[in-house]
Design an enzyme around this catalytic site. Structure first.
Site, mmCIF file in Angstrom:
data_model
loop_
_atom_site.group_PDB
_atom_site.id
_atom_site.type_symbol
_atom_site.label_atom_id
_atom_site.label_comp_id
_atom_site.label_asym_id
_atom_site.label_seq_id
_atom_site.Cartn_x
_atom_site.Cartn_y
_atom_site.Cartn_z
ATOM 1 C CE LYS A 1 -1.409 -4.572 3.430
ATOM 2 N NZ LYS A 1 -1.708 -5.881 2.845
ATOM 3 C CB SER B 1 -0.844 -0.037 1.279
ATOM 4 O OG SER B 1 -1.422 1.210 1.522
ATOM 5 C CE1 TYR C 1 -3.741 -2.835 5.719
ATOM 6 C CE2 TYR C 1 -3.231 -0.543 5.249
ATOM 7 C CZ TYR C 1 -3.527 -1.816 4.804
ATOM 8 O OH TYR C 1 -3.592 -2.071 3.456
HETATM 9 P P1 NAD Z 1 -10.899 -6.983 1.473
HETATM 10 O O1 NAD Z 1 -11.074 -6.955 2.945
HETATM 11 O O2 NAD Z 1 -12.092 -6.758 0.619
HETATM 12 O O3 NAD Z 1 -10.214 -8.360 1.040
HETATM 13 C C1 NAD Z 1 -9.315 -9.047 1.868
HETATM 14 C C2 NAD Z 1 -9.794 -10.489 1.955
HETATM 15 O O4 NAD Z 1 -8.905 -11.233 2.787
HETATM 16 C C3 NAD Z 1 -11.192 -10.617 2.572
HETATM 17 O O5 NAD Z 1 -12.014 -11.344 1.682
HETATM 18 C C4 NAD Z 1 -10.954 -11.361 3.879
HETATM 19 O O6 NAD Z 1 -12.048 -12.200 4.197
HETATM 20 C C5 NAD Z 1 -9.687 -12.133 3.574
HETATM 21 N N1 NAD Z 1 -8.864 -12.485 4.741
HETATM 22 C C6 NAD Z 1 -8.416 -11.674 5.728
HETATM 23 N N2 NAD Z 1 -7.686 -12.372 6.614
HETATM 24 C C7 NAD Z 1 -7.664 -13.667 6.172
HETATM 25 C C8 NAD Z 1 -7.088 -14.862 6.664
HETATM 26 N N3 NAD Z 1 -6.398 -14.891 7.798
HETATM 27 N N4 NAD Z 1 -7.277 -16.007 5.966
HETATM 28 C C9 NAD Z 1 -8.006 -16.002 4.824
HETATM 29 N N5 NAD Z 1 -8.568 -14.897 4.305
HETATM 30 C C10 NAD Z 1 -8.397 -13.738 4.975
HETATM 31 O O7 NAD Z 1 -9.753 -5.931 1.117
HETATM 32 P P2 NAD Z 1 -9.278 -5.381 -0.303
HETATM 33 O O8 NAD Z 1 -9.640 -3.951 -0.362
HETATM 34 O O9 NAD Z 1 -9.687 -6.292 -1.381
HETATM 35 O O10 NAD Z 1 -7.705 -5.447 -0.086
HETATM 36 C C11 NAD Z 1 -6.934 -6.530 -0.534
HETATM 37 C C12 NAD Z 1 -5.490 -6.325 -0.102
HETATM 38 O O11 NAD Z 1 -5.025 -5.093 -0.617
HETATM 39 C C13 NAD Z 1 -5.312 -6.226 1.417
HETATM 40 O O12 NAD Z 1 -4.111 -6.879 1.760
HETATM 41 C C14 NAD Z 1 -5.216 -4.751 1.672
HETATM 42 O O13 NAD Z 1 -4.460 -4.468 2.821
HETATM 43 C C15 NAD Z 1 -4.498 -4.284 0.420
HETATM 44 N N6 NAD Z 1 -4.751 -2.866 0.100
HETATM 45 C C16 NAD Z 1 -6.036 -2.419 0.023
HETATM 46 C C17 NAD Z 1 -6.287 -1.084 -0.241
HETATM 47 C C18 NAD Z 1 -7.688 -0.545 -0.263
HETATM 48 O O14 NAD Z 1 -7.872 0.646 -0.054
HETATM 49 N N7 NAD Z 1 -8.714 -1.364 -0.531
HETATM 50 C C19 NAD Z 1 -5.221 -0.213 -0.464
HETATM 51 C C20 NAD Z 1 -3.913 -0.711 -0.411
HETATM 52 C C21 NAD Z 1 -3.685 -2.048 -0.120
HETATM 53 C C1 WQD Z 2 -9.395 9.574 1.308
HETATM 54 C C2 WQD Z 2 -9.566 11.060 1.580
HETATM 55 C C3 WQD Z 2 -9.780 11.556 3.927
HETATM 56 C C4 WQD Z 2 -13.617 9.468 4.444
HETATM 57 C C5 WQD Z 2 -6.719 4.578 3.280
HETATM 58 C C6 WQD Z 2 -5.613 3.881 4.015
HETATM 59 C C7 WQD Z 2 -4.549 3.440 3.058
HETATM 60 C C8 WQD Z 2 -5.151 2.612 1.913
HETATM 61 C C9 WQD Z 2 -6.296 3.315 1.274
HETATM 62 C C10 WQD Z 2 -5.053 0.318 2.488
HETATM 63 C C11 WQD Z 2 -8.762 11.545 2.787
HETATM 64 C C12 WQD Z 2 -11.066 11.904 3.187
HETATM 65 C C13 WQD Z 2 -12.459 10.005 3.914
HETATM 66 C C14 WQD Z 2 -14.642 10.351 4.881
HETATM 67 C C15 WQD Z 2 -13.276 12.221 4.223
HETATM 68 N N1 WQD Z 2 -5.686 1.375 2.385
HETATM 69 N N2 WQD Z 2 -12.287 11.349 3.799
HETATM 70 N N3 WQD Z 2 -14.430 11.690 4.757
HETATM 71 O O1 WQD Z 2 -6.995 7.582 4.113
HETATM 72 O O2 WQD Z 2 -6.140 7.996 1.759
HETATM 73 O O3 WQD Z 2 -6.166 5.727 2.643
HETATM 74 O O4 WQD Z 2 -7.249 3.696 2.279
HETATM 75 O O5 WQD Z 2 -3.882 0.132 2.318
HETATM 76 O O6 WQD Z 2 -3.654 2.704 3.793
HETATM 77 O O7 WQD Z 2 -5.061 4.778 4.967
HETATM 78 O O8 WQD Z 2 -8.298 6.763 2.095
HETATM 79 O O9 WQD Z 2 -10.654 6.782 1.433
HETATM 80 O O10 WQD Z 2 -10.077 6.828 3.885
HETATM 81 O O11 WQD Z 2 -9.637 8.842 2.513
HETATM 82 O O12 WQD Z 2 -13.134 13.431 4.126
HETATM 83 O O13 WQD Z 2 -15.681 9.929 5.397
HETATM 84 O O14 WQD Z 2 -10.939 11.298 1.930
HETATM 85 O O15 WQD Z 2 -9.509 12.505 4.911
HETATM 86 O O16 WQD Z 2 -8.344 12.858 2.499
HETATM 87 P P1 WQD Z 2 -6.856 7.130 2.734
HETATM 88 P P2 WQD Z 2 -9.750 7.222 2.507
#
Ligand code: NAD
Ligand code: WQD
Length: 338
Positions: A154, A126, A150
């Site tokens: 990562k 991330s 979190y």
């Molecule tokens: P998500 O929660 O929709 O998907 C993650 C999946 O992993 C879920 O289906 C959950 O049930 C499963 N899971 C969690 N722990 C588990 C375990 N111990 N065993 C088996 N399954 C397990 O999240 P997402 O948004 O699809 O994110 C996928 C990956 O990408 C995550 O690692 C997340 O940290 C990373 N990521 C997400 C974002 C975002 O904003 N969505 C941003 C950057 C990185």
């Molecule tokens: C986006 C912008 C908030 C909600 C997070 C994790 C990051 C990654 C992606 C996993 C920011 C603003 C949000 C609301 C708002 N996830 N906001 N009102 O914080 O950039 O990133 O998700 O890896 O690790 O930190 O994403 O969508 O929460 O926020 O004003 O109700 O929207 O302040 O500027 P963020 P977000």
């Protein structure tokens, strides 16, 4: 023979969208997910959309015996590791659960890969690993830091995977640092289905548009940005999914340990996203300006030219399409997969 890909966390938001692209590109897909943050219905929808089937194991990655069994049954060629807990705020409240789930599941997975001689791994990292970046756009060589458990999970996993690579140069590991994934599949059949009150901006706005929530709280309007609200690099989940296919192809060239930003390189403020969503949905999004959210940064966007140069990947979908697709999914599924 078709390449067989194990997708951990495949029932989740990014995993399910990636599986569609994998199936459409003729990969065979095996999923491990414990459904802790997802529903099996997402995989059924993926099968409907593609007309192809997914082998699903409802298994917790912490269960090393079951994971080992799956690697014995399935002859896995490559792994995409999405599984993990991802709510930043929750990670501050229950850090041990986050460290245990995210780190131990990765160790269990890597041990099984080692035992079964599986060499190729794509890992979901991330942009959060850049902490509060000193400048934008962010390139992969920026200093890394974490501001919450979190993010630290990562960062530590990236380091573990690098150590593993140093110990065994025959591994091929792609670390993908996602910026802010939003949007949904064009069909409107799958999308992001957060539990409870959404933490992230796009699903929150979508729930305001469908009248499930009264108004968006805009966290801070005194940042040093063009309108005072936070700026992020929103990337369409289908572009992100395509990035994983390019990364898998890259791993077949045996590149070793590689790291890529997956973002668009464009920054949009919270109010820019509100406007784009209003345009896409034809709805007014009421919002109130409130204090900054703890831990938020002003601006974050990628320089994604390394992925373009080395993977031949570039995001092609803009903010309007991201909002249109989010809205279609929300409208067609007001209660998510339920
Ligand atoms: P998500 O929660 O929709 O998907 C993650 C999946 O992993 C879920 O289906 C959950 O049930 C499963 N899971 C969690 N722990 C588990 C375990 N111990 N065993 C088996 N399954 C397990 O999240 P997402 O948004 O699809 O994110 C996928 C990956 O990408 C995550 O690692 C997340 O940290 C990373 N990521 C997400 C974002 C975002 O904003 N969505 C941003 C950057 C990185
Ligand atoms: C986006 C912008 C908030 C909600 C997070 C994790 C990051 C990654 C992606 C996993 C920011 C603003 C949000 C609301 C708002 N996830 N906001 N009102 O914080 O950039 O990133 O998700 O890896 O690790 O930190 O994403 O969508 O929460 O926020 O004003 O109700 O929207 O302040 O500027 P963020 P977000």
């Amino acid at each position: 023979m078709k390449e067989k890909v194990l997708v951990t966390g495949g029932a989740g938001y990014i995993g399910s969208h990636t599986i569609i692209q994998l199936l459409m590109s003729n990969y065979e897909v095996v999923v491990i997910d414990n459904l802790s943050n997802s529903k099996e219905a997402s995989l059924k929808r993926v099968e409907e959309i593609t007309g192809k089937s997914v082998k699903f194991y409802k298994v917790d990655l912490l269960d090393s015996e079951k994971v080992d069994e799956i690697f014995t049954i399935e002859k896995i060629d490559s792994v995409i590791h999405f599984a993990g807990l991802k709510a930043v705020g929750e990670s501050v409240e229950i850090p041990l659960k986050y460290y245990h789930n995210n780190l131990t599941s990765t160790l269990v997975l890597c041990e099984a890969m080692q035992k079964h001689n599986v060499k190729n791994l794509v890992f979901s990292s991330s942009a959060t690993v850049y902490g509060d970046p000193a400048a934008v756009p962010i390139t992969e060589d920026f200093p890394l830091s974490a501001t919450n458990p979190y993010g630290r999970s990562k960062l530590v996993i990236e380091e573990i995977l690098n150590d593993l690579y140093i110990s065994d140069n025959s591994l091929n590991i792609a670390i993908l640092r996602y910026f802010n994934p939003v949007g949904a599949h064009k069909s409107g059949m799958i999308g992001e289905d957060p539990n409870g009150i959404p933490n992230n901006l796009a699903p929150y706005i979508a729930q305001v548009a469908i009248c499930k929530r009264d108004a968006l709280k805009v966290f801070g309007n005194d940042y040093n940005t063009h309108d005072g609200t936070g700026v992020r690099d929103y990337i369409h989940v289908t572009d992100l999914a395509d990035g994983h296919l390019r990364a898998l192809e890259k791993l077949n060239e045996k590149p070793g340990y590689v790291v890529y930003n997956l973002g668009t390189g464009c920054g949009y403020s919270v109010l820019d996203v509100v406007k784009a969503f209003e345009k896409a949905s034809g709805k007014t999004i009421p919002y109130q300006l409130v204090d900054r959210r703890a831990g938020d940064i002003a601006t974050c966007y990628a320089n994604a030219s390394k992925a373009e140069k080395e993977l031949g990947w570039k995001a092609t979908r803009g903010i309007d399409e991201m909002c249109e697709d989010t809205w279609r999914w929300q409208k067609m599924n007001p209660n998510g997969f339920e």
